[in-house]
Write an enzyme that holds these catalytic residues in place. Structure first.
Site, mmCIF file in Angstrom:
data_model
loop_
_atom_site.group_PDB
_atom_site.id
_atom_site.type_symbol
_atom_site.label_atom_id
_atom_site.label_comp_id
_atom_site.label_asym_id
_atom_site.label_seq_id
_atom_site.Cartn_x
_atom_site.Cartn_y
_atom_site.Cartn_z
ATOM 1 C CE LYS A 124 -18.983 18.668 -59.319
ATOM 2 N NZ LYS A 124 -18.241 20.418 -58.820
ATOM 3 N NE ARG A 150 -19.510 31.137 -90.459
ATOM 4 C CZ ARG A 150 -20.172 30.431 -89.832
ATOM 5 N NH1 ARG A 150 -19.386 29.339 -89.791
ATOM 6 N NH2 ARG A 150 -20.273 31.051 -88.971
ATOM 7 C CE1 TYR A 178 -14.820 27.411 -84.083
ATOM 8 C CE2 TYR A 178 -14.144 25.620 -85.215
ATOM 9 C CZ TYR A 178 -15.173 26.661 -85.118
ATOM 10 O OH TYR A 178 -16.596 26.123 -84.747
ATOM 11 C CE LYS A 229 -9.837 35.107 -71.957
ATOM 12 N NZ LYS A 229 -9.887 36.803 -71.906
ATOM 13 C CE1 TYR A 282 -15.478 20.177 -65.202
ATOM 14 C CE2 TYR A 282 -17.651 19.709 -64.095
ATOM 15 C CZ TYR A 282 -15.770 20.337 -64.314
ATOM 16 O OH TYR A 282 -15.288 21.864 -63.732
ATOM 17 C CB THR A 285 -19.146 36.713 -83.574
ATOM 18 O OG1 THR A 285 -19.725 35.392 -83.025
ATOM 19 C CG2 THR A 285 -17.528 37.194 -84.172
HETATM 20 N N1 UDP Z 1 -13.504 29.925 -99.904
HETATM 21 C C1 UDP Z 1 -13.668 30.846 -100.705
HETATM 22 N N2 UDP Z 1 -14.025 31.611 -100.504
HETATM 23 C C2 UDP Z 1 -14.539 32.566 -99.612
HETATM 24 C C3 UDP Z 1 -14.243 32.275 -98.334
HETATM 25 C C4 UDP Z 1 -13.953 30.852 -98.371
HETATM 26 O O1 UDP Z 1 -13.074 29.915 -101.373
HETATM 27 O O2 UDP Z 1 -14.708 33.600 -100.402
HETATM 28 C C5 UDP Z 1 -13.227 28.608 -99.307
HETATM 29 C C6 UDP Z 1 -12.382 28.529 -97.713
HETATM 30 O O3 UDP Z 1 -10.874 28.592 -98.510
HETATM 31 C C7 UDP Z 1 -12.319 26.867 -97.785
HETATM 32 C C8 UDP Z 1 -13.916 26.852 -98.090
HETATM 33 O O4 UDP Z 1 -14.542 28.091 -99.064
HETATM 34 O O5 UDP Z 1 -11.707 25.768 -98.774
HETATM 35 C C9 UDP Z 1 -15.025 27.231 -96.882
HETATM 36 O O6 UDP Z 1 -14.424 28.006 -96.438
HETATM 37 P P1 UDP Z 1 -15.479 28.498 -94.855
HETATM 38 O O7 UDP Z 1 -14.773 29.362 -94.380
HETATM 39 O O8 UDP Z 1 -16.580 28.869 -95.262
HETATM 40 O O9 UDP Z 1 -15.302 27.583 -93.851
HETATM 41 P P2 UDP Z 1 -14.095 26.314 -93.399
HETATM 42 O O10 UDP Z 1 -15.212 25.057 -93.749
HETATM 43 O O11 UDP Z 1 -12.839 26.831 -94.018
HETATM 44 O O12 UDP Z 1 -13.967 26.416 -92.113
#
Ligand code: UDP
Length: 312
Positions: free
Chosen positions: A105, A186, A145, A91, A159, A35
């Site tokens: 270490k 995101r 995650y 992983k 550790y 990524t």
């Molecule tokens: N979210 C949204 N629209 C989008 C992408 C994300 O409303 O196009 C919302 C998502 O459901 C979450 C928040 O924005 O409630 C933050 O999402 P993100 O994927 O950035 O990270 P998270 O904090 O969930 O890991």
């Protein structure tokens, strides 16, 4: 100092490479480019103090020279990415942490783990303090995650306690800024790119869920301070300014003068309802607090997305 940064071609990793080079250190970025993006580190390539190693740290790491510090930042980090790459995510958080701790270490290097506010899951304590143990669904889609990072924290402490490795754990809250992938899924990249294209912003759910957004330079400063501190237990680094996703969408539409409005979509499974860091600990032991409010951070981020919009 010679510093190894895993995930060095990623969003946070590449900002850290830049910062440590600026501070006069030697930097080795390690990344399998799953990524991460080479372009994030392209400008650093001409610096003789910088080196890139293409390696997947879920396999053992061979590195002959001395190392002073290892920062473990490799992982898919967007929900969309780790839903697509669940096994790689597990992983890199488990085997990747194990291999990098083993290297720390062997080299007697200081070790900093990039952990996450996701260890708090869908939190029942608000704001989240480092003492809170979290509310995570291990078998839900986000579990890959959350649990990988929880395992990584446990391994890091093991550790430290068993082998005396000099470790640090940072719990990172939602961070944004230039070098994010346009299509990483995101909320910040989604909203900004949608707004710049004149499209409606896709809000998942009713937009009442909250997040607290940190601008990347504030985060980097927190990481540097934690690394050079002597705090072994986890420290939250994040901006306590808390916004509903609806408020955030309105702000982005306003700042970009987007007339596209808002489109409500289904809320993903286990999407946390609220998130805000309690940063008393960072304030006290690192004298750290964020300096860049959300609006200012967006002003510095929107032009970056504008410049790359043609790639979509
Ligand atoms: N979210 C949204 N629209 C989008 C992408 C994300 O409303 O196009 C919302 C998502 O459901 C979450 C928040 O924005 O409630 C933050 O999402 P993100 O994927 O950035 O990270 P998270 O904090 O969930 O890991």
């Amino acid at each position: 100092m010679r510093i190894l940064i895993t995930g060095g071609a990623g969003f946070l990793g590449s900002h850290l490479c830049k910062r440590f080079l600026t501070d006069g250190h030697e930097v080795i970025a390690m990344d399998n480019l799953l990524t991460g993006d080479q372009r994030n580190i392209q400008p650093l390539r001409k610096n003789p103090a910088f080196r890139f190693i293409h390696h997947d740290i879920t396999h053992p790491i061979e590195y002959d020279d001395e190392l002073d510090a290892i920062l473990h930042f490799a992982s898919p980090a967007s929900p969309v990415d780790y839903l697509e790459l669940p096994i790689q995510t597990l992983k890199v958080g488990s085997l990747g942490t194990y291999h990098t701790l083993g290297l720390a270490k062997a080299k007697k290097a200081r070790y900093l783990l990039a952990s996450t506010s996701e260890v708090y899951g869908d939190p029942l304590v608000h704001p989240q303090t480092e003492e809170y143990w979290g509310n995570v669904n291990p078998i839900g889609p986000r579990g890959v995650y959350d649990e990988a990072k929880r395992f990584a924290e446990a391994m890091t402490m093991a550790y430290h306690r068993t082998h005396n490795v000099d470790t640090r754990i940072i719990r990172i809250f939602n961070t944004f800024g230039p070098s994010m992938r346009l299509n990483d899924g995101r909320v910040v990249p989604n909203f900004i790119t949608q707004a710049l294209l004149g499209q409606p912003l896709t809000i998942y759910g009713d937009g009442s869920q909250t997040r607290s957004f940190t601008y990347v330079s504030d985060l980097v400063e927190g990481i540097v301070r934690l690394l050079w501190s002597d705090e072994v237990l986890p420290v939250n680094i994040g901006n306590p300014g808390e916004f509903t996703i609806l408020e955030f969408a309105n702000l982005v539409n306003e700042m970009t003068r987007n007339a596209g409005g808002i489109l409500f979509k289904e809320l993903p499974t286990d999407d946390p309802k609220q998130r805000r860091p309690d940063i008393s600990k960072a304030r006290e032991i690192l004298a750290w607090e964020p300096t860049i409010p959300l609006g200012r951070g967006l002003e510095m981020t929107i032009p970056y997305f504008k410049g790359r919009l043609h790639e979509l």
